[in-house]
Design a protein around this motif. Structure first.
Motif, short mmCIF file in Angstrom:
data_model
loop_
_atom_site.label_atom_id
_atom_site.label_comp_id
_atom_site.label_asym_id
_atom_site.label_seq_id
_atom_site.Cartn_x
_atom_site.Cartn_y
_atom_site.Cartn_z
N VAL A 79 0.84 -1.34 -0.25
CA VAL A 79 0.07 -0.45 -0.30
C VAL A 79 0.97 0.97 0.06
O VAL A 79 1.58 1.32 1.14
CB VAL A 79 -0.77 0.27 1.15
CG1 VAL A 79 -1.62 1.44 1.08
CG2 VAL A 79 -2.20 -0.86 1.49
N THR A 80 0.64 2.38 -0.41
CA THR A 80 1.58 3.40 -1.06
C THR A 80 0.87 4.11 -1.12
O THR A 80 -0.68 4.41 -1.52
CB THR A 80 2.78 3.04 -2.47
OG1 THR A 80 1.99 3.16 -3.61
CG2 THR A 80 2.99 1.92 -2.58
N VAL A 81 1.00 5.65 -0.67
CA VAL A 81 1.14 7.05 -0.91
C VAL A 81 1.73 7.95 -1.39
O VAL A 81 3.08 8.13 -0.57
CB VAL A 81 0.27 7.64 0.70
CG1 VAL A 81 -0.47 8.32 1.04
CG2 VAL A 81 -0.54 6.18 1.76
N ASN A 82 1.35 8.71 -2.24
CA ASN A 82 1.88 9.28 -3.11
C ASN A 82 1.32 10.71 -3.14
O ASN A 82 0.28 10.69 -3.36
CB ASN A 82 3.23 8.79 -3.94
CG ASN A 82 3.96 7.97 -3.84
OD1 ASN A 82 5.25 8.93 -3.51
ND2 ASN A 82 3.53 6.77 -3.79
N THR A 83 2.50 12.34 -3.86
CA THR A 83 1.33 12.70 -3.82
C THR A 83 1.90 13.44 -5.40
O THR A 83 3.43 13.48 -5.16
CB THR A 83 1.65 14.48 -2.54
OG1 THR A 83 0.82 14.53 -1.35
CG2 THR A 83 1.81 15.85 -3.20
N VAL A 84 1.45 14.38 -6.45
CA VAL A 84 1.44 14.67 -7.51
C VAL A 84 1.31 16.10 -7.03
O VAL A 84 0.58 16.83 -6.11
CB VAL A 84 1.21 14.17 -8.50
CG1 VAL A 84 1.02 14.98 -9.64
CG2 VAL A 84 0.91 13.30 -8.63
N THR A 85 2.50 17.00 -7.42
CA THR A 85 2.52 18.33 -7.24
C THR A 85 2.34 19.51 -9.18
O THR A 85 3.60 19.65 -8.78
CB THR A 85 2.92 19.33 -6.05
OG1 THR A 85 4.53 18.84 -7.06
CG2 THR A 85 3.55 18.96 -4.63
N PRO A 86 0.96 19.28 -9.21
CA PRO A 86 1.36 20.49 -10.77
C PRO A 86 1.53 21.95 -10.02
O PRO A 86 0.94 22.56 -9.13
CB PRO A 86 -0.48 20.58 -10.94
CG PRO A 86 -1.28 19.58 -10.33
CD PRO A 86 -0.62 19.12 -9.25
N GLY A 87 1.76 22.26 -11.87
CA GLY A 87 1.90 23.74 -11.55
C GLY A 87 0.56 24.39 -12.28
O GLY A 87 0.03 24.13 -12.24
N PHE A 88 1.22 25.29 -13.56
CA PHE A 88 0.25 25.80 -14.11
C PHE A 88 -0.42 25.27 -15.29
O PHE A 88 0.62 24.47 -16.10
CB PHE A 88 0.72 27.24 -15.07
CG PHE A 88 0.46 28.24 -13.54
CD1 PHE A 88 -0.74 29.36 -12.87
CD2 PHE A 88 2.32 28.33 -12.52
CE1 PHE A 88 0.14 30.07 -12.50
CE2 PHE A 88 2.28 29.22 -11.83
CZ PHE A 88 0.93 30.07 -11.16
#
Length: 276
Positions: free
Chosen positions: A207-216
């Protein structure tokens, strides 16, 4: 920064997520729509969450079914992610309808922009409730199911503003930055519980947990931005252009795949070099 236009391109079809069930909050519009469609191209059964516009959500569902794959199913689920009970109900609905939940994408988010000196209590509370508390409530409900099964993927959609801050967006920046700490804690707790249960084996996808951070991102939000302001924005981005929504979606479907099992607790910037 994110918004709500339809994606302009589609991912190449594959089988990275065949047999998996994904729930995408805010999944019928903008970046969420691009994510839902991208997961579908990889064979996932997709449940898309939405807050208000039922007719728009029904149209999205009809389009997804018309263009989707025969080996997957699709559904939409109405709910308020700022409401803990609604979060638990929609997770239960997805599991009841599709039999399992393998992937949770916490994409739903709002902005209410004012400088700190002009920001009302409700402006702060609502953005935090939707963008941060909602992600917690949904992840909490999903994790119970995933940990019982020993497998799962959670991907939070943050923003470059959570890394850089922005004038007039103290509430939004705080909520998106809060996802970083939430991601890392959820990732650590997931492996802790799996370890205690003896489910961390060399061949487990875990079970993995990650984050993506978009720009504009090139969504309908930019339609209301004056040309001179938009030009300054693109000039500030090292690659000198906005992101296509599918460029965000492809990173999400990569992190949602079984093969990403060695990646957890990480923050993935997809911002054209805006924060580096």
């Amino acid at each position: 920064m994110t918004s709500t236009a339809e994606p302009t391109t589609q991912s190449v079809q594959g089988n990275k997520l065949r047999g998996r069930v994904a729930f995408v909050t805010g999944g019928t519009r903008g970046i969420g729509s691009a994510i839902s469609r991208s997961l579908a191209t990889q064979g996932a059964t997709v449940a898309a969450g939405y807050a208000r516009n039922t007719s728009q959500a029904d149209q999205f569902l009809a389009d997804l079914k018309a263009n989707g794959r025969d080996d997957a199913k699709y559904s939409v689920h109405k709910g308020d992610v700022a409401n803990a009970a609604d979060c638990r109900r929609t997770i239960d609905e997805v599991i009841a309808e599709h039999g399992r939940l393998d992937i949770l994408i916490n994409n739903a988010g709002i902005t209410i922009d004012r400088t700190v000196l002009k920001m009302e209590d409700e402006d702060w509370d609502k953005v935090i409730s939707v963008n941060l508390s909602g992600a917690f409530y949904l992840a909490q409900a999903a994790l119970r199911h995933m940990l019982e099964r020993g497998t799962g993927r959670i991907v939070n959609v943050s923003s470059v503003i959570g890394e850089t801050g922005n004038i007039g967006q103290a509430n939004y920046a705080a909520s998106k930055a809060g996802l970083f700490g939430l991601t890392k804690t959820l990732a650590k707790e997931a492996t802790f519980h799996l370890g205690k249960a003896g489910l961390l084996t060399p061949d487990s996808i875990g079970v993995t947990v990650n984050t993506v951070t978009p720009g504009f991102v090139a969504t309908e939000m930019v339609d209301s931005i004056p040309e001179k302001v938009l030009s300054r924005i693109t000039d500030s981005i090292p690659v000198k252009r906005l992101a296509d929504p599918q460029e965000i979606a492809r990173v999400v479907h990569f992190l949602a795949a079984d093969a990403s099992s060695y990646i957890t607790g990480q923050v993935w910037g997809v911002n054209g070099g805006l924060d580096m």
